[in-house]
Design an enzyme around this catalytic site. Structure first.
Site, mmCIF file in Angstrom:
data_model
loop_
_atom_site.group_PDB
_atom_site.id
_atom_site.type_symbol
_atom_site.label_atom_id
_atom_site.label_comp_id
_atom_site.label_asym_id
_atom_site.label_seq_id
_atom_site.Cartn_x
_atom_site.Cartn_y
_atom_site.Cartn_z
ATOM 1 N NE ARG A 24 -1.751 -1.334 3.551
ATOM 2 C CZ ARG A 24 -2.030 -1.494 4.825
ATOM 3 N NH1 ARG A 24 -3.275 -1.375 5.243
ATOM 4 N NH2 ARG A 24 -1.089 -1.751 5.696
ATOM 5 C CG ASP A 65 6.367 -20.657 15.534
ATOM 6 O OD1 ASP A 65 5.983 -20.024 14.546
ATOM 7 O OD2 ASP A 65 7.498 -20.518 16.048
ATOM 8 C CG HIS A 86 9.333 -25.489 10.653
ATOM 9 N ND1 HIS A 86 9.062 -25.100 9.375
ATOM 10 C CD2 HIS A 86 9.294 -24.357 11.398
ATOM 11 C CE1 HIS A 86 8.874 -23.794 9.345
ATOM 12 N NE2 HIS A 86 9.006 -23.318 10.559
HETATM 13 P P1 NAP Z 1 4.843 -7.382 7.809
HETATM 14 O O1 NAP Z 1 6.203 -6.917 8.161
HETATM 15 O O2 NAP Z 1 3.698 -6.972 8.680
HETATM 16 O O3 NAP Z 1 4.553 -6.880 6.315
HETATM 17 C C1 NAP Z 1 3.297 -6.987 5.734
HETATM 18 C C2 NAP Z 1 3.358 -6.461 4.327
HETATM 19 O O4 NAP Z 1 2.047 -6.490 3.776
HETATM 20 C C3 NAP Z 1 3.851 -5.037 4.218
HETATM 21 O O5 NAP Z 1 4.642 -4.900 3.057
HETATM 22 C C4 NAP Z 1 2.559 -4.250 4.051
HETATM 23 O O6 NAP Z 1 2.884 -3.071 3.372
HETATM 24 C C5 NAP Z 1 1.749 -5.221 3.213
HETATM 25 N N1 NAP Z 1 0.312 -5.012 3.311
HETATM 26 C C6 NAP Z 1 -0.434 -4.959 4.440
HETATM 27 N N2 NAP Z 1 -1.722 -4.746 4.124
HETATM 28 C C7 NAP Z 1 -1.788 -4.663 2.773
HETATM 29 C C8 NAP Z 1 -2.837 -4.455 1.846
HETATM 30 N N3 NAP Z 1 -4.102 -4.258 2.226
HETATM 31 N N4 NAP Z 1 -2.531 -4.449 0.544
HETATM 32 C C9 NAP Z 1 -1.256 -4.622 0.104
HETATM 33 N N5 NAP Z 1 -0.225 -4.836 0.943
HETATM 34 C C10 NAP Z 1 -0.495 -4.849 2.259
HETATM 35 O O7 NAP Z 1 4.760 -8.960 7.684
HETATM 36 P P2 NAP Z 1 5.964 -9.962 7.357
HETATM 37 O O8 NAP Z 1 6.664 -10.279 8.619
HETATM 38 O O9 NAP Z 1 6.745 -9.430 6.230
HETATM 39 O O10 NAP Z 1 5.169 -11.277 6.947
HETATM 40 C C11 NAP Z 1 4.541 -11.433 5.706
HETATM 41 C C12 NAP Z 1 3.972 -12.849 5.636
HETATM 42 O O11 NAP Z 1 5.040 -13.783 5.761
HETATM 43 C C13 NAP Z 1 2.998 -13.179 6.761
HETATM 44 O O12 NAP Z 1 2.029 -14.090 6.277
HETATM 45 C C14 NAP Z 1 3.877 -13.894 7.784
HETATM 46 O O13 NAP Z 1 3.158 -14.767 8.602
HETATM 47 C C15 NAP Z 1 4.813 -14.643 6.869
HETATM 48 N N6 NAP Z 1 6.111 -14.983 7.469
HETATM 49 C C16 NAP Z 1 6.935 -14.000 7.924
HETATM 50 C C17 NAP Z 1 8.165 -14.345 8.456
HETATM 51 C C18 NAP Z 1 9.130 -13.299 8.943
HETATM 52 O O14 NAP Z 1 10.235 -13.664 9.349
HETATM 53 N N7 NAP Z 1 8.785 -12.017 8.906
HETATM 54 C C19 NAP Z 1 8.547 -15.689 8.534
HETATM 55 C C20 NAP Z 1 7.692 -16.668 8.055
HETATM 56 C C21 NAP Z 1 6.481 -16.293 7.519
HETATM 57 P P3 NAP Z 1 2.010 -1.727 3.420
HETATM 58 O O15 NAP Z 1 1.744 -1.412 4.837
HETATM 59 O O16 NAP Z 1 2.884 -0.746 2.699
HETATM 60 O O17 NAP Z 1 0.793 -2.042 2.649
#
Ligand code: NAP
Length: 481
Positions: free
Chosen positions: A51, A234, A239
């Site tokens: 976004r 988790d 895993h």
């Molecule tokens: P995050 O830091 O909260 O990032 C979420 C992303 O989604 C941001 O780029 C946000 O950007 C975007 N977003 C949110 N609402 C949106 C919308 N309505 N339209 C378009 N984009 C939107 O989350 P994350 O940690 O990167 O995790 C992402 C996914 O990977 C999740 O499902 C999480 O469970 C999974 N995951 C993460 C990790 C990790 O280490 N972080 C590990 C395993 C799995 P804007 O706010 O700019 O829209």
């Protein structure tokens, strides 16, 4: 030994959630490393979408910062510039209508199209639908989805149904990054590329198997997220289940995505329900680190540790238990699988000494390698006394590599998406079967009044977990790195 690089075809990869934590820490730095390794063609395009309103240059500047922070050494500014030229950005709200036609205009016909959903699962449906209705995704496109894939069977099914409305199973790549780890894939190589182990790999010769994934970190900083999940959701459902499958499955007829996944699915379906007496839950509780403080809920009953005895109802494994344990704030960070064989049926030696059971330990991290405990004669005169010694192999030493040039799990998995190889991704029925087995365990905890057992941070886990083993006249291996 330097890892061999096979370049992938030209592609357009759209990363939804490109401004998020996962994209910054893993996806963008991983793509950069594959680019510098020569695996990604200079014509490829990587389009970030989220976004946040920003232009291509602002996204590139963010990506540069992410690569500098998480891309590892050596840092080569010229190569970073070359890589940033592949990047573009389109501001899109998954729930809105703006930005989609611009995204479409950036996709090139004739290349591999992949869409990485690095966003909350609640947005999968919105994105999938808009990709389809805007004519951006077609029957050849691939979608990559992240864990958690549901929090129970019902939600996993709902996610599968959502994705299935727009994509076939052959287009969906569900990531379990454990499967992308070099050493996890080595489990298959060790089992199926050697004649040595397979004849012994069954309940006639294997006494029991231990799978340990121990972490030293707690949940501070991400407590409110973790508290909704806990160790079983988790770690175990995904895993550890994958590790168990790779150890227990029958040899697939070929190293082919569905052949491998069919065999894993059979293992999951053969898992017996786990009675409450065979599970121990724990929470680290101490003056220096306390789960209840870290979780931001003084009454939390979520487990930061779980140990369980798992039995598999099939011909190969009937009677051989698999003991699983995982936890946070434990003594050391280690992941390993230990296969303890039975003792020889009869000893010809008058030695009543030390343990005689061979044990094969496959270390996944750190110090990836294998260790086989074998009996030999204790040196010196004075009779035939036996001693157990390790045949120890570190993969790094054996391959003459410190692993620095090896792709990490995300790098490997993203390249597999571009290649169209689903072997290391979970199939929908596999994920559902894993939840079907996990759900009753979680349900029993939610209904019950028992709190997780407390354990000291820096320990091996709760005392109860030791008793789970002692009860069966067995011992956990020491947790050490
Ligand atoms: P995050 O830091 O909260 O990032 C979420 C992303 O989604 C941001 O780029 C946000 O950007 C975007 N977003 C949110 N609402 C949106 C919308 N309505 N339209 C378009 N984009 C939107 O989350 P994350 O940690 O990167 O995790 C992402 C996914 O990977 C999740 O499902 C999480 O469970 C999974 N995951 C993460 C990790 C990790 O280490 N972080 C590990 C395993 C799995 P804007 O706010 O700019 O829209």
């Amino acid at each position: 030994m330097v890892s061999r690089v096979i370049p992938v075809d030209d592609f357009d990869l759209v990363v939804f959630g490109a401004t998020g934590d996962l994209a910054r820490r893993k996806i963008l730095p991983g793509l950069y490393r594959r680019f510098t390794a020569g695996q990604i063609p200079a014509s490829a395009r990587i389009i970030g979408a989220a976004r946040t309103e920003q232009d291509d240059d602002a996204f590139r500047s963010d990506a540069r910062a992410a690569i500098c922070e998480f891309g590892g050494a050596p840092r080569d500014e010229a190569r970073i510039d070359d890589f940033l030229n592949l990047l573009g950005y389109v501001a899109i709200d998954a729930k809105g209508e703006g930005g989609w036609s611009e995204l479409k205009s950036r996709m090139r016909p004739g290349t591999v199209h992949a869409f990485y959903f690095s966003v909350a699962p609640a947005l999968f449906g919105d994105i999938a639908e808009r990709l389809a209705t805007n004519g951006i995704a077609d029957a050849e496109s691939r979608v990559v989805v992240e864990k958690p894939f549901g929090r129970d069977l019902a939600s996993a099914r709902a996610l599968n149904e959502t994705l299935a409305r727009h994509f076939t199973e052959a287009q969906i790549y569900r990531i379990d990054h454990y499967l992308g780890k070099e050493t996890v894939q080595n489990l298959m190589a060790v089992r199926f590329a050697n004649i040595l182990f397979e004849p012994l790999w069954n309940s006639q010769y294997v006494d029991h198997v231990q799978i340990t994934v121990a972490e030293t970190v707690g949940v501070a900083g991400r407590g409110s997220y973790y508290d909704k999940s806990g160790a079983i959701r988790d770690m175990v459902q995904n895993h550890m289940m994958q590790l168990l499958c790779l150890i227990a499955m029958e040899p697939p007829y070929h190293f082919d995505p569905d052949a491998v996944r069919d065999e894993k699915l059979k293992v999951i379906r053969a898992l017996q329900a786990v009675p409450p007496a065979d599970i121990v839950r724990g929470q680290y509780r101490g003056a220096d680190a306390d789960y209840l403080t870290d979780a931001e809920d003084p009454n939390s009953r979520t487990e930061s540790y779980v140990a369980m005895k798992v039995c598999i109802s099939n011909w190969r494994w009937q009677g051989t238990p698999f003991y699983l344990r995982t936890g946070k704030k434990l003594r050391a960070r280690t992941s390993e699988i230990a296969i303890t064989f039975k003792e020889p049926p009869h000893s010809i030696f008058d030695d009543s000494g030390s343990p005689r059971a061979n044990q094969l330990v496959i270390r996944l991290q750190p110090n990836e390698g294998m260790n086989l405990k074998v009996m030999i004669k204790e040196p010196g005169p004075g009779g035939m006394r036996l001693v157990q010694v390790p045949l120890d192999m570190s993969f790094a030493d054996a391959l003459g590599s410190d692993g620095a040039d090896m792709p990490d799990a995300y790098e490997r998995l993203i390249m597999d998406v571009i290649r169209g190889n689903q072997t290391l991704f979970m199939r929908g029925d596999e994920v559902e079967a894993a939840w079907a087995w996990t759900d009753p365990i979680i349900k029993a905890w939610e209904d019950g009044k028992h709190r997780p057992e407390p354990y000291d941070p820096g320990s091996s886990g709760p005392e109860e977990a030791l008793r789970l083993m002692h009860r069966d006249n067995r011992r956990w291996r020491e947790i050490r790195s």
